[in-house]
Design a protein around this motif. Sequence first.
Motif, mmCIF file in Angstrom:
data_model
loop_
_atom_site.group_PDB
_atom_site.id
_atom_site.type_symbol
_atom_site.label_atom_id
_atom_site.label_comp_id
_atom_site.label_asym_id
_atom_site.label_seq_id
_atom_site.Cartn_x
_atom_site.Cartn_y
_atom_site.Cartn_z
ATOM 1 N N GLY A 158 0.669 -1.326 0.032
ATOM 2 C CA GLY A 158 0.140 -0.131 0.179
ATOM 3 C C GLY A 158 0.792 1.302 0.041
ATOM 4 N N PRO A 159 0.676 2.203 1.007
ATOM 5 C CA PRO A 159 0.892 3.443 0.681
ATOM 6 C C PRO A 159 2.496 3.344 1.438
ATOM 7 C CG PRO A 159 -0.589 3.543 2.578
ATOM 8 C CD PRO A 159 -0.781 2.174 1.741
ATOM 9 N N ALA A 160 2.862 2.257 2.036
ATOM 10 C CA ALA A 160 4.358 2.313 2.593
ATOM 11 C C ALA A 160 5.358 2.127 1.416
ATOM 12 C CB ALA A 160 4.190 1.030 3.380
ATOM 13 N N PHE A 161 5.014 1.792 0.300
ATOM 14 C CA PHE A 161 5.962 1.635 -0.813
ATOM 15 C C PHE A 161 6.085 2.859 -1.310
ATOM 16 C CE2 PHE A 161 6.800 0.760 -5.602
ATOM 17 C CZ PHE A 161 7.998 0.201 -5.115
ATOM 18 N N TYR A 162 7.460 3.090 -1.504
ATOM 19 C CA TYR A 162 7.737 4.218 -2.364
ATOM 20 C C TYR A 162 9.084 3.716 -3.094
ATOM 21 C CZ TYR A 162 9.560 9.224 -2.605
ATOM 22 O OH TYR A 162 9.767 10.409 -2.975
ATOM 23 N N HIS A 163 8.602 4.377 -4.348
ATOM 24 C CA HIS A 163 9.563 3.703 -5.694
ATOM 25 C C HIS A 163 10.597 4.981 -5.912
ATOM 26 C CE1 HIS A 163 9.326 2.548 -10.101
ATOM 27 N NE2 HIS A 163 10.681 2.274 -9.618
ATOM 28 N N ILE A 164 11.685 4.402 -5.972
ATOM 29 C CA ILE A 164 12.845 5.373 -6.263
ATOM 30 C C ILE A 164 13.372 4.790 -7.551
ATOM 31 C CG2 ILE A 164 15.227 6.134 -5.743
ATOM 32 C CD1 ILE A 164 14.519 5.790 -3.030
ATOM 33 N N HIS A 165 13.831 5.631 -8.782
ATOM 34 C CA HIS A 165 14.337 5.251 -10.180
ATOM 35 C C HIS A 165 15.493 5.863 -10.025
ATOM 36 C CE1 HIS A 165 14.347 3.362 -13.955
ATOM 37 N NE2 HIS A 165 14.903 4.515 -14.428
ATOM 38 N N LEU A 166 16.732 5.025 -10.241
ATOM 39 C CA LEU A 166 18.015 5.747 -10.408
ATOM 40 C C LEU A 166 18.557 5.657 -11.719
ATOM 41 C CD1 LEU A 166 18.422 3.662 -7.332
ATOM 42 C CD2 LEU A 166 19.848 5.866 -7.323
ATOM 43 N N GLN A 167 19.117 6.808 -12.184
ATOM 44 C CA GLN A 167 19.537 6.887 -13.509
ATOM 45 C C GLN A 167 21.086 7.443 -13.449
ATOM 46 O OE1 GLN A 167 16.728 9.928 -14.969
ATOM 47 N NE2 GLN A 167 15.610 8.278 -16.092
ATOM 48 N N ALA A 168 21.794 7.179 -14.686
ATOM 49 C CA ALA A 168 23.058 7.850 -14.897
ATOM 50 C C ALA A 168 23.585 7.582 -16.229
ATOM 51 C CB ALA A 168 24.174 6.893 -14.058
ATOM 52 N N ILE A 201 16.051 9.938 -9.194
ATOM 53 C CA ILE A 201 17.487 10.444 -8.757
ATOM 54 C C ILE A 201 18.795 10.211 -9.971
ATOM 55 C CG2 ILE A 201 19.336 10.237 -7.119
ATOM 56 C CD1 ILE A 201 17.258 9.376 -4.895
ATOM 57 N N ARG A 202 19.173 11.272 -10.342
ATOM 58 C CA ARG A 202 20.204 11.182 -11.037
ATOM 59 C C ARG A 202 21.751 11.061 -10.152
ATOM 60 N NH1 ARG A 202 19.970 10.575 -16.692
ATOM 61 N NH2 ARG A 202 22.190 11.127 -17.628
ATOM 62 N N ASN A 203 22.138 9.824 -10.210
ATOM 63 C CA ASN A 203 23.167 9.437 -9.606
ATOM 64 C C ASN A 203 24.695 9.393 -10.289
ATOM 65 O OD1 ASN A 203 24.863 8.127 -7.528
ATOM 66 N ND2 ASN A 203 24.337 6.117 -8.141
ATOM 67 N N GLU A 204 25.158 10.607 -10.342
ATOM 68 C CA GLU A 204 26.317 10.710 -11.086
ATOM 69 C C GLU A 204 27.371 11.446 -10.254
ATOM 70 O OE1 GLU A 204 25.349 12.754 -14.582
ATOM 71 O OE2 GLU A 204 24.564 10.780 -15.686
ATOM 72 N N GLY A 205 27.099 11.761 -8.945
ATOM 73 C CA GLY A 205 28.025 12.635 -8.030
ATOM 74 C C GLY A 205 28.703 11.445 -6.980
ATOM 75 N N GLU A 206 28.895 12.388 -5.872
ATOM 76 C CA GLU A 206 29.511 11.507 -4.750
ATOM 77 C C GLU A 206 28.410 10.710 -3.994
ATOM 78 O OE1 GLU A 206 32.668 11.764 -3.780
ATOM 79 O OE2 GLU A 206 33.115 12.996 -5.605
ATOM 80 N N LEU A 207 29.220 9.779 -3.230
ATOM 81 C CA LEU A 207 28.344 8.849 -2.568
ATOM 82 C C LEU A 207 27.507 9.584 -1.434
ATOM 83 C CD1 LEU A 207 27.135 6.135 -1.771
ATOM 84 C CD2 LEU A 207 29.280 5.735 -0.350
ATOM 85 N N SER A 208 28.139 10.600 -0.824
ATOM 86 C CA SER A 208 27.667 11.377 0.292
ATOM 87 C C SER A 208 26.364 12.199 -0.335
ATOM 88 C CB SER A 208 28.527 12.489 0.771
ATOM 89 O OG SER A 208 29.072 13.024 -0.166
ATOM 90 N N THR A 209 26.346 12.665 -1.513
ATOM 91 C CA THR A 209 25.540 13.424 -2.053
ATOM 92 C C THR A 209 24.377 12.486 -2.261
ATOM 93 O OG1 THR A 209 27.039 14.668 -3.198
ATOM 94 C CG2 THR A 209 24.494 14.781 -3.903
ATOM 95 N N LEU A 210 24.541 11.351 -2.764
ATOM 96 C CA LEU A 210 23.203 10.322 -2.868
ATOM 97 C C LEU A 210 22.594 9.811 -1.537
ATOM 98 C CD1 LEU A 210 21.683 8.174 -4.931
ATOM 99 C CD2 LEU A 210 23.809 6.631 -4.299
ATOM 100 N N GLN A 211 23.580 9.821 -0.504
ATOM 101 C CA GLN A 211 22.816 9.357 0.455
ATOM 102 C C GLN A 211 21.954 10.481 1.430
ATOM 103 O OE1 GLN A 211 26.474 8.332 2.757
ATOM 104 N NE2 GLN A 211 26.361 6.065 1.963
#
Length: 696
Positions: A618-628, A670-680
């Motif tokens: 249900g509403p507990a699900f949150y969908h993240i799509h990562l791109q690079a 989320i566009r994941n092309e930077g530092e790990l700390s930025t992603l976190q």
Amino acid sequence: MLPFTFQHIKGISSKKERELWRMGIASWDELEAAIAPQALLFEDRCNWGIQSILAQSRRAFQEKDVEFFCQRLSRQEHYRIALAFLPDTLFIDIETTGLSRFYDYITIVGWSIGGQYGVYIKGGDETPLVSAIQKAKAIVTFNGTLFDLPFLKQEFPHLDIPQAHVDLRFFSKRHGFSGGQKSIEKQLGLVRDAGIQDIAGEAAPILWHRYRRGDPEALKLLIEYNHADIEGMKFIFDKTARQLVQQNGLPKMEGMLEIFSDLGSKIVWYKTETEYSSGAIRITPYREKTCPFIRINDLIDINARQKLRVVGIDLSGSESKLSGWCFLDGSHASTNALASDDDLVDATLKVKPELVSIDSPLSLPLGRVSVDDDDPGRQTYGIMRYCERILKKRGVNVYPALIPSMRRLTARGIRLAQRFRKMGIPVIESYPGAAQDIMNIPRKRAGLEFLREGLAEFGIEGNFCQDRITHDELDAITSAVVGVFFWSGMFERLGNEIDPEEALIIPDLHVDPTSWRQRSVIGLSGPLAAGKTTVARFLIEKGYCYGRFSQVVEAVLKERAIPVTRQTLQELGEELHHDPGQRWLGHQLAKRFPKEGNVVVDGIRFPEDRALLIETFGPAFYHIHLQASPNIRKQRFYQREGTSTSFEVANTHNVEARVNELAELADKVIRNEGELSTLQMEIETLPIFKVEKVCQ
């Protein structure tokens, strides 16, 4: 008739009793006088034993000790007790809002004893009812074994209902009369008064709903109908008892059997205080709550900036017939009547709902593979699903998914649900009738105006109250409302645990939805090497339980003794995607997760994965799509995998073919092309993100 009864004496069967009657021994006195010369009839039984039980019988009869005879007579002979204690025999009949003790309730209880009629009206004084039952030595009902008495015991657990009970439904059947009470009355020649002659049992809930809505005449008619049922039972009892006596050869009793009809009762209506008479029935305005037990604003925030969007569909069995369609935007309902699957899909896609709720079976009975009778599992697995059996046990009238009249609907419902799910739209199965019962909203059989009012009182807004819309559209609104209950966690999932595809959703007003609402389930999608596993590891550190679709594929590879490599994972993943199917993979993965706590799901590759996870969480699900970018992903891939596997081959495999479609469905890209700390940091700022100490 008790002084003519011998079956309560040990060793005397119904056959031997009839033999005694044919011999002219038709009373306790005559039996006692005949004991010595007829000793051979009783084999080894001692004469003194029979004399003792006869003495006890006389004493019990004089003292009206009904329990003595109840303990010694079979239940089908309890009619003798009623005939013996005529003034103390209570005829009783209840009216309810429906057939389910699970969801419905008693509206009135009518009774007659000693020629007087009384009625209890819900919310009124139950003292006269209690007093009448306490006085009664025996009770008479029609189908009371299965209906009236269980309802009475549930709503009035303190009632001490007499043991002696004559159920005329079964008593009449012994003598060749079957069917409902009014059918048997006609067979026996009883004609009801013109004013209530055409009222059927199905009208009783409607009359009650009309009374609740301010129509006192409806309650008066309901009481008159109940009174006619009581008097009809007396008529049936007399007629069937006379036939029984004639069949069994008791001529001495024939002239004594038109007795309950002689104790006919009349309704005494209250007029004025000065004309008041004891037992007079007074019609007063309905005083209890008439609105639903819960309102939509108790379930969701209807004023939220981002309102919950649910589509409800009351599906017809054919595309040539119109189906009801509703878009519920927060608390505002818009409806339409649509025919084809294409029309339903197009209208739904335009409003971009979080959820679709369909009034149709969306699964087959476990073991069945088609809706047709040539299904090899037809004889073994039948036509009814587990959820339908549960509703039947609860007294809810529901059709089996595969009776002939439902097959086309079931096939269409399954087909339409698959179509939505493959587009990433979650679908639940709903049953508006059961939902309306649970919510205390009148069903459409009570009148469309009452259903409209009930939905409006629940808090639904829209033109459906003023415009002339179809009953299918009103049921579509209720289907959408079931989606709201699901989203809020106030629901019960009816289905066979062995078959997760079977899941009928109905409202549950008593469940605690806290864990459903507070849980965090994050799903990760994206192309190869976009950073899904990196995010998953970060969430594991924050207490999330981890799962990925490839874990199921790995388990199957190990069962088949096949080495686990990226190539074998992709090849078997494609095979399982087609047979037994992507939803099977999702269900297998869902079984691995704990029932509570936060979860991260890695490796979502198909839109139907997303649909299944929302149907599960249900509403507990949150969908993240990562791109690079492809270059960055290629570099990461070779750093992780080495050069033995081609990035281009892995990236273009069929199991990766629909990954990019998921970006349009995701809650966050989320566009994941930077530092790990930025992603976190970006993950930590998500509204769904929560920290737990450890995965349980």
